[in-house]
Design a protein around this motif. Structure first.
Motif, PDB file in Angstrom:
ATOM      1  N   HIS A  26      -1.077  36.604  20.046  1.00 18.25           N
ATOM      2  CA  HIS A  26      -0.831  38.051  20.145  1.00 18.25           C
ATOM      3  C   HIS A  26       0.142  38.529  19.065  1.00 18.25           C
ATOM      4  N   LEU A  27       1.181  37.749  18.802  1.00 21.02           N
ATOM      5  CA  LEU A  27       2.156  38.164  17.791  1.00 21.02           C
ATOM      6  C   LEU A  27       1.542  38.242  16.403  1.00 21.02           C
ATOM      7  N   PHE A  28       0.647  37.301  16.078  1.00 24.10           N
ATOM      8  CA  PHE A  28       0.085  37.274  14.731  1.00 24.10           C
ATOM      9  C   PHE A  28      -1.153  38.162  14.571  1.00 24.10           C
ATOM     10  N   THR A  29      -1.905  38.355  15.648  1.00 20.56           N
ATOM     11  CA  THR A  29      -3.133  39.142  15.510  1.00 20.56           C
ATOM     12  C   THR A  29      -3.090  40.473  16.244  1.00 20.56           C
ATOM     13  N   GLY A  30      -2.188  40.630  17.195  1.00 20.67           N
ATOM     14  CA  GLY A  30      -2.139  41.854  17.980  1.00 20.67           C
ATOM     15  C   GLY A  30      -3.270  41.954  18.993  1.00 20.67           C
ATOM     16  N   SER A  31      -3.865  40.834  19.336  1.00 21.34           N
ATOM     17  CA  SER A  31      -4.996  40.803  20.255  1.00 21.34           C
ATOM     18  C   SER A  31      -4.577  41.215  21.662  1.00 21.34           C
ATOM     19  N   SER A  32      -5.292  42.184  22.221  1.00 18.08           N
ATOM     20  CA  SER A  32      -4.987  42.616  23.588  1.00 18.08           C
ATOM     21  C   SER A  32      -5.429  41.558  24.597  1.00 18.08           C
ATOM     22  N   PHE A  33      -6.479  40.800  24.264  1.00 24.64           N
ATOM     23  CA  PHE A  33      -6.912  39.724  25.152  1.00 24.64           C
ATOM     24  C   PHE A  33      -5.828  38.655  25.248  1.00 24.64           C
ATOM     25  N   ALA A  34      -5.233  38.287  24.116  1.00 23.09           N
ATOM     26  CA  ALA A  34      -4.167  37.275  24.113  1.00 23.09           C
ATOM     27  C   ALA A  34      -2.943  37.776  24.867  1.00 23.09           C
ATOM     28  N   ALA A  35      -2.618  39.066  24.727  1.00 24.47           N
ATOM     29  CA  ALA A  35      -1.480  39.627  25.469  1.00 24.47           C
ATOM     30  C   ALA A  35      -1.765  39.614  26.968  1.00 24.47           C
ATOM     31  N   GLY A  36      -2.991  39.973  27.343  1.00 23.70           N
ATOM     32  CA  GLY A  36      -3.370  39.934  28.746  1.00 23.70           C
ATOM     33  C   GLY A  36      -3.380  38.522  29.295  1.00 23.70           C
ATOM     34  N   PHE A  37      -3.851  37.585  28.484  1.00 34.39           N
ATOM     35  CA  PHE A  37      -3.874  36.183  28.903  1.00 34.39           C
ATOM     36  C   PHE A  37      -2.452  35.658  29.081  1.00 34.39           C
ATOM     37  N   ALA A  38      -1.549  36.041  28.192  1.00 35.55           N
ATOM     38  CA  ALA A  38      -0.151  35.620  28.323  1.00 35.55           C
ATOM     39  C   ALA A  38       0.465  36.200  29.593  1.00 35.55           C
ATOM     40  N   LEU A  39       0.208  37.472  29.860  1.00 34.65           N
ATOM     41  CA  LEU A  39       0.723  38.095  31.080  1.00 34.65           C
ATOM     42  C   LEU A  39       0.128  37.438  32.321  1.00 34.65           C
ATOM     43  N   GLY A  40      -1.169  37.187  32.302  1.00 36.33           N
ATOM     44  CA  GLY A  40      -1.826  36.524  33.426  1.00 36.33           C
ATOM     45  C   GLY A  40      -1.338  35.105  33.626  1.00 36.33           C
ATOM     46  N   THR A  41      -1.085  34.389  32.545  1.00 32.88           N
ATOM     47  CA  THR A  41      -0.571  33.023  32.642  1.00 32.88           C
ATOM     48  C   THR A  41       0.843  33.016  33.198  1.00 32.88           C
ATOM     49  N   PHE A  42       1.665  33.960  32.772  1.00 30.07           N
ATOM     50  CA  PHE A  42       3.018  34.065  33.328  1.00 30.07           C
ATOM     51  C   PHE A  42       2.959  34.364  34.826  1.00 30.07           C
ATOM     52  N   ALA A  43       2.083  35.284  35.209  1.00 30.98           N
ATOM     53  CA  ALA A  43       1.918  35.589  36.634  1.00 30.98           C
ATOM     54  C   ALA A  43       1.375  34.370  37.375  1.00 30.98           C
ATOM     55  N   SER A  44       0.522  33.611  36.727  1.00 24.94           N
ATOM     56  CA  SER A  44      -0.013  32.383  37.321  1.00 24.94           C
ATOM     57  C   SER A  44       1.103  31.382  37.597  1.00 24.94           C
ATOM     58  N   ILE A  45       2.034  31.286  36.677  1.00 20.86           N
ATOM     59  CA  ILE A  45       3.180  30.388  36.881  1.00 20.86           C
ATOM     60  C   ILE A  45       3.982  30.847  38.092  1.00 20.86           C
ATOM     61  N   LEU A  46       4.180  32.157  38.232  1.00 20.03           N
ATOM     62  CA  LEU A  46       4.896  32.676  39.400  1.00 20.03           C
ATOM     63  C   LEU A  46       4.115  32.420  40.690  1.00 20.03           C
ATOM     64  N   LEU A  47       2.799  32.586  40.639  1.00 25.42           N
ATOM     65  CA  LEU A  47       1.967  32.318  41.811  1.00 25.42           C
ATOM     66  C   LEU A  47       2.067  30.855  42.229  1.00 25.42           C
ATOM     67  N   LEU A  48       1.992  29.975  41.244  1.00 34.45           N
ATOM     68  CA  LEU A  48       2.072  28.547  41.545  1.00 34.45           C
ATOM     69  C   LEU A  48       3.456  28.145  42.026  1.00 34.45           C
ATOM     70  N   LEU A  49       4.483  28.766  41.499  1.00 28.52           N
ATOM     71  CA  LEU A  49       5.839  28.482  41.960  1.00 28.52           C
ATOM     72  C   LEU A  49       5.983  28.861  43.432  1.00 28.52           C
ATOM     73  N   ASN A  50       5.464  30.019  43.792  1.00 29.20           N
ATOM     74  CA  ASN A  50       5.501  30.458  45.182  1.00 29.20           C
ATOM     75  C   ASN A  50       4.683  29.525  46.073  1.00 29.20           C
ATOM     76  N   TRP A  51       3.485  29.192  45.645  1.00 29.25           N
ATOM     77  CA  TRP A  51       2.614  28.312  46.425  1.00 29.25           C
ATOM     78  C   TRP A  51       3.232  26.926  46.597  1.00 29.25           C
ATOM     79  N   TYR A  52       3.760  26.372  45.522  1.00 27.46           N
ATOM     80  CA  TYR A  52       4.324  25.026  45.565  1.00 27.46           C
ATOM     81  C   TYR A  52       5.586  24.989  46.427  1.00 27.46           C
TER      82      TYR A  52
END
Length: 117
Positions: A26-52
């Motif tokens: 995202h930083l090098f290309t400005g891709s909105s998909f990469a920004a969304g994937f980064a946000l989703g992955t961060f939220a995924s980490i929070l989801l897994l932290l809660n679940w675990y």
């Protein structure tokens, strides 16, 4: 082994590199998909932290109630999607959805790993 070390051993070693790579893309290309994937992955980490965390508490024999953390996980997903609603030009909903899906894939693989022991 402390809780965060066990959590990072099971999940962060797989998700953290994906988060870093998507942020760099995202930083090098400005891709909105990469920004969304980064946000989703961060939220995924929070989801897994809660679940675990709730899974670890369920193993405790002194714990009276077993909680699943469903409401907290639902709030994490709603807040993540609100980022897309507020900034649709920055975050792609497909990237967010794919990033959020990672947590459920990781839970599934963990369950399969435990069943095949």
């Amino acid at each position: 082994m402390p809780f965060l070390r066990r959590f990072s051993h099971h999940f962060l070693k797989f998700l953290f590199p994906l988060l870093l790579i998507s942020l760099l893309i995202h930083l090098f290309t400005g891709s909105s998909f990469a920004a969304g994937f980064a946000l989703g992955t961060f939220a995924s980490i929070l989801l897994l932290l809660n679940w675990y965390y709730n899974l670890e508490k369920a193993y405790d024999p002194g714990e009276e109630k077993i909680r699943t953390g469903t409401i907290a996980r639902l709030v994490i997903v709603i807040v993540t999607c609100l980022f897309w609603v507020r900034f649709p030009e920055v975050f792609s909903i497909f990237g967010i959805a794919l990033g959020l899906l990672l947590s459920y894939i990781m839970i599934l693989f963990r369950a399969i790993k435990e069943l095949t022991k």
